[in-house]
Design an enzyme around this catalytic site. Structure first.
Site, PDB file in Angstrom:
ATOM      1  CB  CYS A  35      -4.588  -1.576   4.328  1.00  0.00           C
ATOM      2  SG  CYS A  35      -3.641  -1.634   5.884  1.00  0.00           S
ATOM      3  CE  LYS A  47      -7.372   1.587   3.526  1.00  0.00           C
ATOM      4  NZ  LYS A  47      -6.183   2.106   4.258  1.00  0.00           N
ATOM      5  CD  GLU A  83      -2.604   1.185   2.665  1.00  0.00           C
ATOM      6  OE1 GLU A  83      -3.638   1.864   2.699  1.00  0.00           O
ATOM      7  OE2 GLU A  83      -2.211   0.493   3.637  1.00  0.00           O
TER       8      GLU A  83
END
Length: 260
Positions: free
Chosen positions: A144, A110, A44
């Site tokens: 994540c 995200k 990331e």
């Protein structure tokens, strides 16, 4: 269609807010891979580290890091995956890029911004999941903190590979290990998590634990010594499909819909 998919997982330290240094580092590591791989996965925010200083570090979709990813993908005939900071329409996004060897780019923003680090105050959350078709494989890429939310990863469209790129800190690494294994088991899918190592400018420590699990939650490869490493894993769709046909767990899952 490719029954087998060879994937390189690059676990690395990152130079804080220095895209040039990070691109040089990853290019050296990538070009040092001697075996033929189909996909290369980076952590990331691989060009900067997990920074909230978006205004100073954001790029556009025409920026140098995107061009670099396209160059690597086309010159080495691989797909390159990782997230970077993108500025678009006066918003900042933690955006994952899946760059095909043809230089076609598919993106995922995200969905779950990490409120503990106040990511939500800087970055605009994405709203859409994506399913990527590559060499006959159906791939779901996530980022994540998305790992903590199983509904977002639920295998309702028969994907073959679930992957996460991350900057997941060492103090909560047990959750990383446990949740990745759970996602593999509950979705009957190969599941990969690529995490960074080192200590960032905020003094957060990262221990890696980059890993690949198979359909039943068996560990195929793991880097858990807190060091930079490259794991090469070969995924076999036929083996996965045989398990799915035998156990048929996905067919027994509950149907539901979201209600506002």
């Amino acid at each position: 269609m490719t029954k087998k998919l060879s994937v390189a997982l690059i676990q690395s330290d990152l130079v804080w807010e220095d895209p040039i240094a990070n691109r040089m580092f990853f290019e050296e590591k990538i070009k040092g891979i001697t075996s033929k791989v189909d996909v290369i996965i980076l952590p990331e925010m691989f060009s900067t580290g997990f920074t909230m200083n978006a205004s100073e570090n954001a790029e556009t979709m025409e920026g140098e890091t995107v061009q670099w990813m396209k160059g690597i993908a086309s010159s080495l005939d691989v797909a390159v995956i990782g997230s970077i900071i993108i500025e678009e329409n006066e918003h900042y996004f933690n955006r994952l890029l899946f760059v095909h060897p043809s230089e076609e780019i598919e993106t995922y923003d995200k969905k779950h911004t990490f409120t503990l680090a106040k990511e939500h105050e800087t970055y605009t959350a994405g709203q859409n999941n994506i399913l990527i078709e590559f060499k006959g494989w159906r791939i779901r890429p996530l980022i994540c903190y998305d790992l903590r939310f199983p509904v977002w990863a639920r295998n309702t469209n028969n994907y073959d590979l679930l992957m996460y790129v991350a900057s997941w800190p060492k103090p909560r690494i047990n959750a990383w290990d446990s949740l990745l294994k759970a996602r593999a088991i509950e979705n009957m899918s190969y599941t990969i998590g690529v995490n960074r190592v080192g200590v960032d400018a905020n003094n957060y420590e990262y221990s890696g634990n980059t890993v690949c699990y198979d359909t039943l939650g068996n560990c195929l490869a793991k880097s858990d010594k807190g060091e930079e490493s490259i794991l090469i894993v070969e995924l076999d769709k036929e083996i996965q499909n045989n398990y799915r046909d035998k156990f048929r767990f996905l067919e027994d899952s509950d149907a539901f819909r979201f209600v506002e």
